[in-house]
Write an enzyme that holds these catalytic residues in place. Sequence first.
Site, PDB file in Angstrom:
ATOM      1  N   HIS A 193      -7.054  -6.398  -0.899  1.00  0.00           N
ATOM      2  CA  HIS A 193      -6.012  -5.374  -0.764  1.00  0.00           C
ATOM      3  C   HIS A 193      -4.917  -5.731   0.227  1.00  0.00           C
ATOM      4  O   HIS A 193      -3.781  -5.302   0.082  1.00  0.00           O
ATOM      5  CB  HIS A 193      -6.663  -4.055  -0.333  1.00  0.00           C
ATOM      6  CG  HIS A 193      -5.690  -2.941  -0.147  1.00  0.00           C
ATOM      7  ND1 HIS A 193      -4.907  -2.455  -1.172  1.00  0.00           N
ATOM      8  CD2 HIS A 193      -5.349  -2.223   0.966  1.00  0.00           C
ATOM      9  CE1 HIS A 193      -4.137  -1.475  -0.720  1.00  0.00           C
ATOM     10  NE2 HIS A 193      -4.389  -1.320   0.577  1.00  0.00           N
TER      11      HIS A 193
ATOM     12  N   ASP B   7       0.856  -1.172   0.000  1.00  0.00           N
ATOM     13  CA  ASP B   7       0.000   0.000   0.000  1.00  0.00           C
ATOM     14  C   ASP B   7       0.906   1.241   0.000  1.00  0.00           C
ATOM     15  O   ASP B   7       1.794   1.353  -0.827  1.00  0.00           O
ATOM     16  CB  ASP B   7      -0.963  -0.056   1.193  1.00  0.00           C
ATOM     17  CG  ASP B   7      -1.952   1.084   1.232  1.00  0.00           C
ATOM     18  OD1 ASP B   7      -2.934   1.049   0.464  1.00  0.00           O
ATOM     19  OD2 ASP B   7      -1.742   2.031   2.022  1.00  0.00           O
TER      20      ASP B   7
END
Length: 320
Positions: free
Chosen positions: A298, A99
């Site tokens: 994610h 991320d």
Amino acid sequence: MVEHRMMDVNGIRLHIAEQGSGPLVVLLHGFPESWHSWHHQFGPLAEAGFRVVAPDQRGYGSSDHPEDVEAYTILHLVGDVVGLIRALGEERAYVVGHDWGAPVAWHTALLRPDLVRGVAGLSVPPPFRGKEPPLVAMEKRFGGRFYWNYFNRPGVADAEFGRDVRTALRKLFYSASAAASRSGEVKQPLVNPDKGWLDSMADPEVLPEWFTEDDLDALTESFSRGFTGALNWYRNLDRNWELTAPWQDAMVTTPALYMYGDRDLVPAFPGTPELIQNLPRLMPSLVREPIELEGCGHWTQQERPDEVTTALIEFFRACP
């Protein structure tokens, strides 16, 4: 066993977790996370012969939270990694990011290739500087509803997430996981500015099996000082675009690896699918084609820890 300590780095104090001995591996978390997001990787990487270090990056957890918004630029974040490598008594390291940690890792390799043995990014692909500032671009495309623009409003997301930290984190983690998406679904993270982001998110009665109540406890504790430091990273997106002008059209030249989940919202951002498809041509330093993890959302290294760890070890051993 994972050990913890504080270190003076780049003018601030960082909390780090570390285990093992051997070539240094620096693991950089994203938003809204902490060093704990790598807890599955510590033991296997240490057993494979690596010295594993994961900091709480600036603005997170027990590390310093500078008050100045401009203290969270990409140059500050890369400076923290450079300073950490030196403070640990090392000359080079493998740098891995997930991320927001991925842009920090990619830019560390771009700006200081002399310090990076190899770089790996999870979820967020390598940086290719666009034609206009990212917040400006997303404001135009989505009328201010893209979550970056929502985060850029001083104090707003800070207050929304801070009202009930545990619930906010539970919703954020679940909504970006594979459990909350369908295969092939493309969903942009848009926010109704009047209602906030959490209002549109499901609150699961049962957590995904990879994300336990203990994990949520650790994460909640790490945000006991609020979300402002973490959100300040987003508030520098346009400033980062200005600061990185000298590296326009530059590319990462150190050995590189990119992994992402096929149900991750980030690879579906505008222009990103095309970038991923063209990465092998655009960046010859990739040691293999991007790894797409089927059925993964994610939270790459937490949702698919064994596959991620195995790929990282193979990558490190393949680097010159």
